[in-house]
Design an enzyme around this catalytic site. Sequence first.
Site, short mmCIF file in Angstrom:
data_model
loop_
_atom_site.label_atom_id
_atom_site.label_comp_id
_atom_site.label_asym_id
_atom_site.label_seq_id
_atom_site.Cartn_x
_atom_site.Cartn_y
_atom_site.Cartn_z
CG ASP A 21 -0.44 0.22 2.66
OD1 ASP A 21 0.77 0.83 2.89
OD2 ASP A 21 -0.63 -0.42 3.26
CG HIS A 22 -0.53 5.31 0.47
ND1 HIS A 22 -0.19 6.35 1.07
CD2 HIS A 22 -1.29 5.17 1.74
CE1 HIS A 22 -0.94 7.17 2.21
NE2 HIS A 22 -1.55 5.94 2.93
#
Lengths: 136, 136, 136, 136
Positions: free
Chosen positions: B21-22
């Site tokens: 994820d980011h």
Amino acid sequence: MMDSNMTPHHFTAQVYYEDTDHSGVVYHANYLKFFERAREDIMGTKVLADMWHKHEIGFAIYKINIGYHEGAIFGDRLDIRTTWKKEGHYRIIFFHEAWRPDGKKAAVTCTLELVCLGPNKKLMPIPDLDFLKSKE
Amino acid sequence: MMDSNMTPHHFTAQVYYEDTDHSGVVYHANYLKFFERAREDIMGTKVLADMWHKHEIGFAIYKINIGYHEGAIFGDRLDIRTTWKKEGHYRIIFFHEAWRPDGKKAAVTCTLELVCLGPNKKLMPIPDLDFLKSKE
Amino acid sequence: MMDSNMTPHHFTAQVYYEDTDHSGVVYHANYLKFFERAREDIMGTKVLADMWHKHEIGFAIYKINIGYHEGAIFGDRLDIRTTWKKEGHYRIIFFHEAWRPDGKKAAVTCTLELVCLGPNKKLMPIPDLDFLKSKE
Amino acid sequence: MMDSNMTPHHFTAQVYYEDTDHSGVVYHANYLKFFERAREDIMGTKVLADMWHKHEIGFAIYKINIGYHEGAIFGDRLDIRTTWKKEGHYRIIFFHEAWRPDGKKAAVTCTLELVCLGPNKKLMPIPDLDFLKSKE
């Protein structure tokens, strides 16, 4: 030198619970994950990881066309067949197919265009990577 | 006969874009996918697929405890180490660990309890499957 | 001041195709996504986005316990009920429940511990955020 | 009667951690999830759930074209704008766009063709559903 590879690369993607939906087949968006795993196998994960972690360079998807012909099911070991070519200085085109075991034709077909982004998401020419070198 | 296996089974889960994820590391829920792939490798995908497609029998997860100690990153090839034991007639307990390359300890640990459901999601005793037989 | 909130927060998570698997119910790992969406609703997405994009501060999950009691199906609008409390300077504990429409008890229950990581993933005390202030 | 709807339907899809990847933007395959949620909002989830659970009728995706123009980030509330039309007896075509807050143009565009499958995955004419009726 051809900057293309038309002998298919083979990658196996096993269909797990996570990949299916309640209709009994693989959820349509998940084939894109299988195709990306195949591309990473082709490009070399270490090469990609180094490009990203050391130079902030990554590939971005620009366009995708997908055709769905048959649904894969839990337990299938899909044969992901991929060919590719570089087009101009800025684009790589990948042709992916997902074949079910004993399939008579591809279950899913996909054409996908990649571009390369450097720091700050700036478009840059495709780097001179090994997988783009002709095998001849 | 022991109905358990305490020599770890090894399964490799490669970390792809889809898994992160980011924040830069693997999204917390996705380790559960890696652990399930390992369990399917242990149980035998064909066995599971046949149980499901022919007899409508499947395993359902009843309880999970997870501990997160370190984040895995894109390009990691995780070593999923799994041991398991049957408890009573109705439960199998799996102990999973995800190890990063060159990790000094497990990055993620997980204890997971499975039960078996037959047609109409009715609880049934764990079938006498090969992976539950002692290796001794 | 209590640093806790024991009146449940309600968040609706609709079950889409993407959330289910071929067994007909929601894939076990996906409840963690529903619970995270609820937490972000509680904490405030803008607050979290600013913490991350401006200060490189984020929450990381340290521990999760989940119990699965009933499977949610496609079309369910799940009521995610959440309470929480701060424990010491470094931990927040969330108690999540997923309720199916007309459910007599929670379909899935979850206890989850969060810590706060600053730049370089360094552990830091939980910031003084609005959602941690007592409602009394 | 037009069998089409060219006034865009609006659906909000919030970008959560689960939707992003380590490059910092939404993972390419996940826009397909946002678009499907929008379609289910248009068709009516209860209608779809009843078709599926009572009659074993569901929609299957036949073709998708996607263009990626800008990456959405964590915290974005995307405006998914959708129009659609029925083509012949067997196909519905959806035109989806994902707009970022304050976007000057669509971040992602998508054309998607659906067909209808009855029991045993047999192709059948598109049923006469409310969302296909002209709004005029």
